[in-house]
Design an enzyme around this catalytic site. Structure first.
Site, mmCIF file in Angstrom:
data_model
loop_
_atom_site.group_PDB
_atom_site.id
_atom_site.type_symbol
_atom_site.label_atom_id
_atom_site.label_comp_id
_atom_site.label_asym_id
_atom_site.label_seq_id
_atom_site.Cartn_x
_atom_site.Cartn_y
_atom_site.Cartn_z
ATOM 1 N N CYS A 239 0.840 -1.200 0.000
ATOM 2 C CA CYS A 239 0.000 0.000 0.000
ATOM 3 C C CYS A 239 0.874 1.249 0.000
ATOM 4 O O CYS A 239 1.716 1.419 0.873
ATOM 5 C CB CYS A 239 -0.932 0.043 1.204
ATOM 6 N N GLY B 222 -6.024 -2.501 -13.989
ATOM 7 C CA GLY B 222 -6.605 -1.932 -15.197
ATOM 8 C C GLY B 222 -7.526 -2.809 -16.002
ATOM 9 O O GLY B 222 -7.980 -2.403 -17.083
HETATM 10 C C1 LIG Z 1 -9.921 3.133 -3.780
HETATM 11 C C2 LIG Z 1 -8.927 2.004 -3.788
HETATM 12 C C3 LIG Z 1 -8.587 1.381 -2.592
HETATM 13 C C4 LIG Z 1 -7.656 0.345 -2.565
HETATM 14 N N1 LIG Z 1 -7.377 -0.280 -1.384
HETATM 15 C C5 LIG Z 1 -6.551 -1.354 -1.368
HETATM 16 C C6 LIG Z 1 -6.333 -2.101 -0.171
HETATM 17 O O1 LIG Z 1 -6.901 -1.812 0.881
HETATM 18 N N2 LIG Z 1 -5.490 -3.155 -0.217
HETATM 19 C C7 LIG Z 1 -4.862 -3.546 -1.373
HETATM 20 O O2 LIG Z 1 -4.139 -4.534 -1.356
HETATM 21 N N3 LIG Z 1 -5.060 -2.869 -2.524
HETATM 22 C C8 LIG Z 1 -5.890 -1.785 -2.550
HETATM 23 N N4 LIG Z 1 -6.122 -1.132 -3.745
HETATM 24 C C9 LIG Z 1 -5.424 -1.580 -4.955
HETATM 25 C C10 LIG Z 1 -6.263 -2.565 -5.768
HETATM 26 O O3 LIG Z 1 -6.525 -3.757 -5.064
HETATM 27 C C11 LIG Z 1 -5.548 -2.935 -7.086
HETATM 28 O O4 LIG Z 1 -4.335 -3.570 -6.783
HETATM 29 C C12 LIG Z 1 -5.266 -1.723 -7.951
HETATM 30 O O5 LIG Z 1 -6.320 -0.785 -7.854
HETATM 31 C C13 LIG Z 1 -5.058 -2.071 -9.416
HETATM 32 O O6 LIG Z 1 -6.192 -2.704 -9.957
HETATM 33 P P1 LIG Z 1 -7.336 -1.923 -10.796
HETATM 34 O O7 LIG Z 1 -6.656 -1.100 -11.822
HETATM 35 O O8 LIG Z 1 -8.231 -2.995 -11.330
HETATM 36 O O9 LIG Z 1 -8.044 -1.067 -9.796
HETATM 37 C C14 LIG Z 1 -7.034 -0.073 -3.777
HETATM 38 C C15 LIG Z 1 -7.383 0.550 -4.981
HETATM 39 C C16 LIG Z 1 -8.320 1.569 -5.003
HETATM 40 C C17 LIG Z 1 -8.665 2.218 -6.308
#
Ligand SMILES: Cc1cc2nc3c(=O)[nH]c(=O)nc-3n(C[C@H](O)[C@H](O)[C@H](O)COP(=O)(O)O)c2cc1C
Ligand SMILES: Cc1cc2nc3c(=O)[nH]c(=O)nc-3n(C[C@H](O)[C@H](O)[C@H](O)COP(=O)(O)OP(=O)(O)OC[C@H]3O[C@@H](n4cnc5c(N)ncnc54)[C@H](O)[C@@H]3O)c2cc1C
Ligand code: FES
Lengths: 292, 268
Positions: A130, A245
């Site tokens: 994170c 993504g």
């Molecule tokens: C609003 C938000 C909160 C997130 N919170 C966490 C989290 O608590 N723990 C974690 O491992 N990843 C967290 N992520 C990351 C996502 O799990 C993921 O790895 C990242 O967004 C990339 O994937 P995506 O492009 O499909 O969103 C968060 C992402 C977003 C957008």
């Protein structure tokens, strides 16, 4: 129907390899009315820490071209409430769950693993990535030696659960992090967490976030995630959860072609919550996409 | 918590009316099965089937009848411009109704409602829902052209307009006008309701909050999920533990104004 697309990871078994990513999916139940959570592989629940966290002050979201910056700062209800209320709410309904955990220091981590050990969680994702917190998170996850130490302890304390290490892309070489996780006994890795980014606003071009840097997600980071999955699967003999993504069935297919064992969907759920079920449907009809 | 149950709908625009240089009234055919909603509930719309803009855009329900869902759309950027440009016959991808709390009806039947800009939408919905109440509207905008007079004629015991440039009604902001009216005994009631820019609502609470039994406000901020999952739309509230963040989309949109830690609610 092209039949069974169930997957297994250690002791954990899931209907299919399509998950909601940790964070965007909350504790799962928030999306219950919109997504049939029993159709998908499962939910990776919002990362929890041992103690509850209030999260970051100030603005937490900012849209960019094809992307989303977030600075939520791991707001969560803490381990006690999570294992008492949130996890049973999903498990009672037969929804697949991977529990995401983050340490805020070593002592803390022991406590957190203890709580997980007392729970029914079959699979645990250690969030070593994170970008929005001072301690733990990416501060640990950018150092291959620390990644190994954290995974080793999880392996020791949770010998009969699936251990997944979630990696950060904000390093020179994500493959070395995956190697550390493998040596330390992880069952799988997840790639990737958000990519560091920022934006400026106003006539005086001020940073939009109090902490300046935030985590970028959404379509803008797909090539970064795909590259990570491709390189990790070609150097490390571990199943990889691909995330970053994914916003169409074709994107999902690319991740499997790159070598992913399963996928997670985060940001796309915000604007297209039907996507995870559409991907499952496509895979049920055509079978899981082949690896390149 | 008042959760009407939410759904995902493809709905057809039935009417588009330009109300001012920046505002459009969009009437949408109410989809079959669209749940009942109350003042303070909102919908979230995918304004383009592309990734630009990426996220859904949240809009307060301004009216919901048996046949229509009505929204008030002010153009402030790319998403709102796309939405405001939709023509009758166009389809919209909507989730809703969203929100966990709504404006409660006023005790004693008389109340003051303060709206700034498009904060008018939930206020109008309340006025239409509580036909027997005695409601006084204090409504502020930048200039005469932006006072949407044609849609505020019905449902109020009295209406009072403020414009920042003085081109219509009171010369100044809605909060100063409201203070004058309340202090002069011209408007009053048990409850104060508000919706508008953060600065307007916090000034209203600081200046007049104590003059009413309750001050309920419907809040807005940038949102992603709209359902309480992502924790991106939080507002700091006063509580035992500080800071205590609550989500505007699921714990709101309506809060007691005195529960909000206004001094801590900053962009940065
Ligand atoms: C609003 C938000 C909160 C997130 N919170 C966490 C989290 O608590 N723990 C974690 O491992 N990843 C967290 N992520 C990351 C996502 O799990 C993921 O790895 C990242 O967004 C990339 O994937 P995506 O492009 O499909 O969103 C968060 C992402 C977003 C957008
Ligand atoms: C619950 C709720 C109800 C709403 N009801 C209405 C309504 O009835 N009528 C109406 O016209 N608008 C309403 N809004 C605001 C509306 O959602 C935004 O104007 C819209 O999302 C802007 O999108 P855009 O793409 O045009 O602007 P963008 O290009 O995304 O943004 C332009 C600028 O405005 C800022 N901004 C965007 N959204 C917000 C926000 N919600 N609060 C503060 N600043 C913001 C951005 O940071 C940026 O600086 C509501 C918002 C919420 C949360
Ligand atoms: S927008 Fe996600 S919690 Fe409110």
């Amino acid at each position: 129907m092209s039949g069974n697309i169930a997957i297994e990871l250690g002791p954990a078994r899931f209907r299919n390899p399509v998950f909601l990513a940790s964070g965007p999916a909350g504790y799962g139940t928030e999306y219950e009315e919109l997504i049939d959570l029993e159709r998908i592989g499962g939910v990776v629940t919002k990362t929890i820490t041992l103690e509850p966290r209030a999260g970051n002050p100030g603005r937490r979201l900012w849209e960019t071209q094809g992307g989303l910056l977030n600075s939520v700062g791991l707001e969560n209800v803490g381990a006690e409430r999570f294992f008492k209320d949130k996890l049973p709410a999903l498990e009672d309904k037969g929804i697949g769950v991977i529990v995401s955990l983050a340490a805020e220091g070593w002592d803390d981590y022991e406590g957190l693993l203890g709580a997980a050990d007392d729970s029914s969680a079959a699979a645990v994702e250690i969030n070593l990535s994170c970008p929005n917190v001072e301690r733990g998170g990416m501060a640990v996850g950018t150092d291959p030696e620390l990644v190994a130490r954290y995974v080793e302890l999880a392996r020791k304390r949770l010998p009969d659960r699936a251990i997944i290490a979630k990696l950060t892309p904000n390093v020179t070489d994500i493959v070395s992090l995956a190697r550390s996780a493998e040596k330390a006994g992880a069952d799988a890795v997840t790639a990737i967490n958000t990519v560091l980014g920022m934006d400026l606003e106003g006539e005086d071009s001020r940073p939009v976030f109090r902490r300046v840097s935030a985590g970028l997600s959404g379509p803008a980071i797909l090539p970064v995630a795909l590259d990570a999955v491709w390189r990790i699967t070609r150097s490390v003999d571990l199943p990889v959860f691909g995330v970053g993504g994914i916003s169409s069935v074709d994107d999902a297919i690319k991740f499997f072609a790159a070598g992913a064992f399963a996928i997670q969907i985060g940001t796309a759920v915000f604007y297209d919550h039907t996507l995870p079920e559409r991907i499952v449907e496509a895979f049920e009809q055509r079978g899981l996409p082949a690896r390149n | 918590m008042i959760d009407p149950g939410k759904g995902h709908f493809q709905a057809v625009v039935s009417r588009r009316e330009s109300l001012s240089p920046s505002c459009v009234l969009l009437s949408i055919e109410r989809p079959r099965d669209f749940p009942e909603a109350r003042p303070g509930h909102f919908v979230s719309i995918r304004v383009a089937h592309s990734i630009e803009p990426l996220l859904r855009r949240p809009y307060s329900i301004m009216d919901l009848t048996g046949s229509e869902l009505v929204l008030l759309v002010k153009v402030i950027g790319k998403g709102s411009a796309l939405l405001a440009g939709r023509e009758p016959g166009d389809e919209l991808d909507i989730i809703g109704p969203l929100g966990g709390t709504v404006f409660p009806e006023p005790e004693g039947g008389e109340a003051v409602m303060v709206a700034g800009g498009t904060g008018l939408a939930p206020v109008l919905f309340a006025a239409r829902a509580w036909r027997n109440a005695n409601l006084h509207l204090v409504y502020g905008a930048s200039c005469a052209e932006e006072i949407l007079e044609s849609i505020v004629r019905e449902g109020f015991a009295s209406t009072h307009f403020a414009t920042l440039d003085g081109s219509l009604g009171y010369h100044g902001d809605a909060v100063s006008l409201c203070a004058e009216l309340v202090n002069g005994g011209k408007v009053g009631g048990s409850y104060l309701y508000s919706c508008g820019p953060k600065g307007m609502v916090s000034a209203l609470e600081a200046g007049l909050g104590k003059r009413f039994t309750e001050h309920y406000t419907s809040l807005e901020t940038i949102m992603a999920c709209g359902v309480g999952a992502c924790r991106g739309c939080t507002v700091p509230t006063r509580g035992e533990k500080s800071p205590a963040y609550r989500s505007i989309c699921a714990d709101g949109t309506v809060f007691r104004a005195r529960e909000i830690a206004w001094e801590d609610w900053n962009d940065r």
